[in-house]
Structures are given as structure tokens and as C-alpha cells.
Design a protein around this motif. Structure first.
Motif, PDB file in Angstrom:
ATOM      1  N   PRO A 139      13.593  -9.273 -35.215  1.00 38.40           N
ATOM      2  CA  PRO A 139      12.569  -8.899 -34.235  1.00 38.40           C
ATOM      3  C   PRO A 139      11.375  -9.842 -34.218  1.00 38.40           C
ATOM      4  CG  PRO A 139      13.392  -6.946 -35.349  1.00 38.40           C
ATOM      5  CD  PRO A 139      13.995  -8.137 -36.052  1.00 38.40           C
ATOM      6  N   ALA A 140      10.886 -10.249 -35.382  1.00 38.50           N
ATOM      7  CA  ALA A 140       9.728 -11.133 -35.445  1.00 38.50           C
ATOM      8  C   ALA A 140      10.018 -12.458 -34.752  1.00 38.50           C
ATOM      9  CB  ALA A 140       9.322 -11.374 -36.904  1.00 38.50           C
ATOM     10  N   ASP A 141      11.256 -12.940 -34.900  1.00 31.89           N
ATOM     11  CA  ASP A 141      11.636 -14.188 -34.247  1.00 31.89           C
ATOM     12  C   ASP A 141      11.730 -14.016 -32.737  1.00 31.89           C
ATOM     13  OD1 ASP A 141      11.690 -15.469 -36.619  1.00 31.89           O
ATOM     14  OD2 ASP A 141      13.730 -16.239 -36.424  1.00 31.89           O
ATOM     15  N   ARG A 142      12.203 -12.840 -32.303  1.00 32.20           N
ATOM     16  CA  ARG A 142      12.292 -12.586 -30.860  1.00 32.20           C
ATOM     17  C   ARG A 142      10.897 -12.581 -30.236  1.00 32.20           C
ATOM     18  NH1 ARG A 142      16.354  -8.653 -32.401  1.00 32.20           N
ATOM     19  NH2 ARG A 142      14.909  -6.935 -31.979  1.00 32.20           N
ATOM     20  N   LEU A 143       9.954 -11.932 -30.936  1.00 34.03           N
ATOM     21  CA  LEU A 143       8.589 -11.876 -30.421  1.00 34.03           C
ATOM     22  C   LEU A 143       7.955 -13.270 -30.412  1.00 34.03           C
ATOM     23  CD1 LEU A 143       6.319 -10.103 -29.369  1.00 34.03           C
ATOM     24  CD2 LEU A 143       5.617  -9.691 -31.740  1.00 34.03           C
ATOM     25  N   ALA A 144       8.203 -14.026 -31.449  1.00 29.89           N
ATOM     26  CA  ALA A 144       7.660 -15.392 -31.516  1.00 29.89           C
ATOM     27  C   ALA A 144       8.228 -16.238 -30.381  1.00 29.89           C
ATOM     28  CB  ALA A 144       7.982 -16.014 -32.866  1.00 29.89           C
ATOM     29  N   TYR A 145       9.501 -16.039 -30.094  1.00 31.92           N
ATOM     30  CA  TYR A 145      10.142 -16.795 -29.024  1.00 31.92           C
ATOM     31  C   TYR A 145       9.549 -16.418 -27.669  1.00 31.92           C
ATOM     32  CZ  TYR A 145      13.919 -18.775 -26.165  1.00 31.92           C
ATOM     33  OH  TYR A 145      14.628 -19.481 -25.238  1.00 31.92           O
ATOM     34  N   ALA A 146       9.307 -15.109 -27.475  1.00 33.57           N
ATOM     35  CA  ALA A 146       8.715 -14.649 -26.218  1.00 33.57           C
ATOM     36  C   ALA A 146       7.336 -15.275 -26.011  1.00 33.57           C
ATOM     37  CB  ALA A 146       8.604 -13.126 -26.218  1.00 33.57           C
ATOM     38  N   ARG A 147       6.552 -15.292 -27.087  1.00 35.93           N
ATOM     39  CA  ARG A 147       5.218 -15.886 -26.983  1.00 35.93           C
ATOM     40  C   ARG A 147       5.298 -17.380 -26.687  1.00 35.93           C
ATOM     41  NH1 ARG A 147       2.983 -12.628 -32.282  1.00 35.93           N
ATOM     42  NH2 ARG A 147       2.214 -10.761 -31.179  1.00 35.93           N
TER      43      ARG A 147
END
Length: 345
Positions: A11-19
Motif C-alpha cells: 500500500p505505501a508503494d501504491r500511495l507513493a506511486y500515485a503521488r
């Protein structure tokens, strides 16, 4: 900006990617802003001096962007319509007027659907504008004015799906619309005329359209007794919770609410019932002038926790009253705020 690879299962990587995606598009917009040049001003002048409308066309996602642009133009003072690129060559070119300016959208500038429109449109419209990323494209070469976004890297993981390019097109479309809007001195009142419904309409509508007036108001002279004011025959319909009190010239001098009456009984001030109501009224109550926007009036009512707000004319005469319950029923309050607030003590 090069997008880094992230683990889609974390999840943290998904959020970082979105940002990262959002920041990449923001960085691209900075580049596009710096690339705006004299051609932008030429396009603005052509549209501003156009006696017809602006026709917007494109294929695929560019057509979707064109739909959004047309809406923004229309709502901010520049008349526009969408010309479907496919239907155009099958008869819809008939909607183009010689006084119209056409804006063609194409990231590559080589889309078959729009390239084949260039020749007929140049003979049918006052001018053809192109919005493209490719300075060497057919669209850029043949348009009367070419707005060139410059090279843009799509943020799609495959680098294929329109993303950065469509965001940039929308931003430039907004820039065109709002520069034109300012040139036309487009006002809040103009905007309100084009947005009579929805949340925008609720923010811009004026108190004159929703206030109680005439027989719908509870008006009384400040010299009357409390008993006389409240003993008067009740008018049909739901009454407002406040009496608007005026002097001999009809100017607003005070306000007396049902809560004020109840307070007299609670305090056993029976003698006050036969005294002039001006002795117990709220003197010089909060009020708004005619022409005030409902949003401003509502903010005032919320801030001071009042349920009724008198409306006055230029001479200070009471011409209406806003009732919080009416605003609730008309949907002029946000859903979470549709409550009746009491009069401040």
C-alpha cells in the motif's frame, strides 16, 4: 521526470506511486506554462474579436477535453460548441459559421479524423487554431495559429494512455477561457445568470429571489404594544419567527422574536405586554441590503446564530426577511448545515 518502479502489492508503494504521478503532471504543467508565447496572445485576440462562436473539435480523448473546454468557455462568457470530428465530414460541417473560430485538439497533430478537417474548415471558418504537442505536425503547419505544448511524457506506466497531454490541454483551455473572461470584464452576476441551479447557483443567487416580502412578512410599528402585535389575526401560511419593527417612515428599527415573547413570560414581565414593543425589541438588528448574495447572508446568519435576517432597501426600509427554514427547504444550505439556529441571546 522519470517515474520510479513501485511494488503494487505494498500500500505505501501504491500511495507513493500515485503521488509521483500527480507531481509528474504538475511538473509538466510548469513546462507548458513556460512554453506559452506570442501564439497564445494571437489565439486570444482571434477568439475575442470573433463575432461568431468557437467550435472545438478533436478525436478520442482530445474530444473529451474539447467537451470540457466548451463548457468552461460557455460558462465564462465565450460562446462555444463541440464539433464531432467524425460527424463533421458527414454533414455536421454545416453548423460552422463563417464568423466562427475553430480550435482543433490533437496531441500528435496527425490524427486522421482532424487532419482531414483542416482543408474544409479553413474555407468555412474565420480562423483555425491548433492545440498540439508536435510543432512539426500537419495541424501545427496548417493552422492559422498553433498553440504548441511541446514534448510531453505521458505518465501512463506504458507511456501510451493520454494523461499528461490531456491535463496540459485542459490547463491551456482554462487559460484561454479565463484570460478572455477577464478581457470581457465577466462578473459574478454574469456567472450567476449562466448557473441558476446546482451548488454554484446556490452560492450566487441573491436574497431578493428567496426572501419573504409583502404579506409574507410580519411587520409592525415600533409604537404598538407587544399584546397588539401578537394579538393580531394570524395570516395564512407558515409564519416567520420574528416581527420586523419599523418607524413611521417604514425604516427598520428593530426585531422581536417569538423567543423574546417567551422570555417575557418566563421573567413574569406581564406589564411589558402593554408597553410599546420598542422597549423590548432588539434595536438596530443585523440586516443585509437588497442585492446581497444568499451565500453571504447565510454566512452572517451562521456566524451570529440567528434564524431571521431582515433585508433593507437603500433608504433603510424593511423590504423582506430571510428565514432559515425557507433556506433549508429551498436547498440553499449545505446538507450538513440544514438546521434551524436560534436567535442570539
Amino acid at each position: 521526470m522519470t517515474l520510479q518502479v513501485h511494488d503494487p502489492d505494498i500500500p505505501a508503494d501504491r500511495l507513493a506511486y500515485a503521488r509521483q504521478i500527480v507531481r509528474s503532471e504538475a511538473a509538466a504543467l510548469e513546462q507548458v506554462a513556460e512554453r506559452l508565447d506570442e501564439s497564445f496572445l494571437q489565439a486570444v485576440d482571434l477568439i475575442y474579436n470573433c463575432s461568431g462562436r468557437i467550435a472545438i473539435t478533436g478525436a478520442g480523448k482530445s474530444a473529451d477535453v474539447g467537451q470540457k473546454m466548451a463548457g468552461t468557455f460557455n460558462s465564462t462568457g465565450t460562446r462555444a460548441y463541440v464539433l464531432d470530428a467524425t460527424r463533421a465530414v458527414h454533414g455536421d460541417l454545416g453548423m460552422v459559421h463563417p464568423n466562427d473560430v475553430v480550435l482543433i485538439l490533437s496531441h500528435s497533430g496527425e490524427s486522421d479524423e482532424v487532419v482531414r478537417l483542416l482543408a474544409p474548415l479553413k474555407t468555412m471558418a474565420a480562423a483555425v487554431l491548433g492545440l498540439t504537442s508536435n510543432r512539426k505536425s500537419t495541424l501545427a503547419a496548417q493552422a492559422d495559429v498553433a498553440l504548441v505544448l511541446g514534448p510531453l511524457e505521458e505518465v501512463c506506466p506504458l507511456g501510451l494512455a493520454p494523461s499528461t497531454s490531456t491535463t496540459a490541454m485542459i490547463a491551456v483551455g482554462d487559460a484561454l477561457a479565463f484570460v478572455l473572461s477577464r478581457m470581457r470584464s465577466f462578473s459574478h452576476d454574469d456567472f450567476a445568470r449562466f448557473h441558476p441551479a446546482g451548488s454554484l447557483g446556490r452560492k450566487l443567487i441573491k436574497v431578493d429571489a428567496v426572501m419573504r416580502q409583502g404579506d409574507e412578512m410580519r411587520l409592525a410599528a415600533e409604537t404598538e404594544s407587544v399584546r397588539a402585535v401578537f394579538g393580531r389575526a394570524r395570516k395564512p401560511g407558515r409564519r416567520t419567527g420574528a416581527v420586523i419593527l419599523t418607524d413611521g417612515a417604514g425604516r427598520l428599527t428593530g426585531l422581536f422574536t417569538d423567543s423574546d415573547l417567551a422570555r417575557l413570560f418566563e421573567q413574569r414581565r406581564d406589564a411589558a405586554l402593554d408597553r410599546p414593543i420598542r422597549e423590548v425589541m432588539t434595536v438596530d438588528p443585523l440586516q443585509v441590503p437588497q442585492g446581497t448574495r444568499v451565500a453571504e447572508a447565510v454566512d452572517l446568519m451562521k456566524e451570529h446564530k440567528i434564524s431571521e435576517l431582515p433585508v433593507t432597501d437603500a433608504d433603510g426600509r424593511a423590504v423582506g426577511v430571510l428565514d432559515i427554514t425557507d433556506l433549508n427547504l429551498l436547498g440553499l444550505l449545505p446538507r450538513e448545515e440544514t438546521v434551524t439556529v436560534g436567535r442570539v441571546a
